[in-house]
Scaffold this motif. Structure first.
Motif: not given
Length: 444
Positions: A106, A109, A112, A118, A122
């Motif tokens: 997590r 990710v 980004r 997302p 992750g």
């Protein structure tokens, strides 16, 4: 961000100690205690403290987050290393790594994007991969096989551990990794005890399909993150512990029920009958409609171990799901029409009144129960029926769904409001639907 990444990496490294548990045997808890002691007594300030501190740790001037996580690992290690210990090393490793490495995924990710899906993806992907590797490492040390026959089961356990960890994390504070680890360890242990039969084809279909449908439910706003995770875990359990027919039956409810809640949503909102939270169902709502069905799935998987008949549990699952489908469609479709009547007196009431029904809603509910009855009783080369017995079995499921829908309306009119909430009413209605289905199976 660099500090957060370093902190997550340390948590992942501590979690990785669990893989060594079989080799360390009775000393498996020692490294975890050492980490907890060093973090509590040895790191009080400075760069390492700033790096490892979670929210709240700075005020206390103690690394309580890391200490708690390490102590949770120590407690589970002690439990797993006792003579004739009931907690398998695989469950210990899967849970600890799913949480520790999931947290790292997590964080990676988050460099980004800040979008929640997302971030959750992750967490789940990294946690699943780590839990799978951890289980394989444990089995190699204990001499248990790691081959084509066992890998699908290990993948299921890893995915279930990571999904459960992500769900628990979404329901409690993110710093409570110790609570998450303990809960996931016992959930994974329970799955292992059921000894499910998991094939390659099932894993190749169940995981992508449940993940894709989970994403769609979140993307179109029919489920919150927690609700999406609850639905994905539930569908995966239905597929693995029940079978394709169970999975199709439950997914039909999730998909159609979710779409029904978004159907003409603005109009329903203006009438005061729309699903709260913009139609996005949370964990409480999902479980209120699915808890009885999920208990039936687990009971069905446990039936061979308990020497009890499995057939009534299939009817309980189908009856509960038919009730949930019928009640959802009745509410979501019926709420669009004028002239609702209270189910107990048939006098006209305002739209949105608890226990109010319309003939259009009742017809929609019947259609929903019919669909579940068809899915549960139908047989095909790839779809084993949930309720064997053909038309009679399907009819019992439909009758149970209509009965449960009626119970929901009666409870809404009689006791919903100050005494109990809608989610409790939904749970009791699905329980009633399950009971009617089992009773009809007994009569037949």
């Amino acid at each position: 961000m660099i500090r957060r990444l370093r902190r997550a990496s340390i948590f992942a490294a501590v979690a990785a100690i669990a893989v060594l548990a079989p080799a360390l045997d009775t000393a498996a808890a020692v490294p975890f205690f050492a980490v907890a002691g060093a973090a509590f007594f040895g790191v009080r300030d400075g760069e390492w403290f700033e790096t490892l501190a979670l929210p709240g740790d700075r005020e206390a001037e103690r690394l309580y987050g890391l200490v708690s996580f390490a102590l949770a690992g120590a407690g589970l290690a002690l439990f797993a290393s006792l003579p004739r210990a009931p907690l398998p090393y695989e469950a210990f490793a899967a849970a600890t790594l799913a949480v520790g490495v999931g947290r790292l995924g997590r964080t990676v990710v988050s460099r980004r994007t800040t979008d929640e899906f997302p971030l959750v993806a992750g967490y789940v992907v990294a946690g699943t991969a780590a839990a799978l590797v951890g289980q394989a490492g444990v089995r190699l040390q204990t001499g248990a096989p790691v081959d084509g026959a066992t890998v699908p089961l290990l993948v299921f356990l890893a995915a279930a551990a990571a999904l459960t960890a992500a769900l628990v994390r979404s329901l409690v504070f993110s710093r409570d990794a110790h609570i998450t680890t303990i809960l996931v360890a016992f959930v994974t242990w329970g799955f292992l005890a059921l000894e499910p039969t998991v094939g390659v084809a099932l894993i190749l279909v169940a995981l992508p399909v449940t993940g894709a449908l989970g994403y769609v439910s979140f993307a179109i706003g029919t489920a919150s993150v927690a609700g999406m995770l609850t639905g994905v875990v539930s569908a995966l359990l239905a597929a693995v512990l029940g079978g394709v027919g169970w999975f199709a039956t439950l997914m039909a409810f999730y998909a159609i029920g979710g779409l029904a809640s978004k159907y003409r949503f603005d109009e329903k909102a203006a009438r005061g009958v729309a699903q709260e939270n913009e139609g996005a169902r949370g964990t409480g709502n999902v479980l209120a409609n699915s808890a009885v069905a999920l208990a039936a799935v687990v009971g069905y998987a446990a039936a061979p171990h308990l020497a009890v008949p499995a057939a009534p549990l299939g009817f309980a699952f189908a009856g509960a799901t038919a009730t949930a489908m019928a009640d959802t469609l009745s509410s979501e479709i019926g709420g669009l029409f004028d002239g609702p009547r209270l189910v107990t007196t048939l006098r006209r009431v305002e739209p949105g009144t608890d226990g109010a029904i319309t003939w259009q809603g009742e017809l929609a509910g019947l259609a929903g129960a019919l669909l579940v009855g068809l899915l549960a009783a139908a047989g095909a080369p790839v779809l084993d029926p949930v309720t064997p017995g053909g038309v009679a079995a399907g009819g019992a499921v439909v009758a149970a769904g209509v009965a449960g829908m009626t119970v929901d309306s009666l409870l809404g009119a009689l006791i919903e409001g100050d005494r109990i909430g809608n989610q409790t009413v939904n749970f009791l209605a699905t329980l009633a639907g399950a009971a009617v289905a089992v009773a009809l199976w007994g009569v037949a």
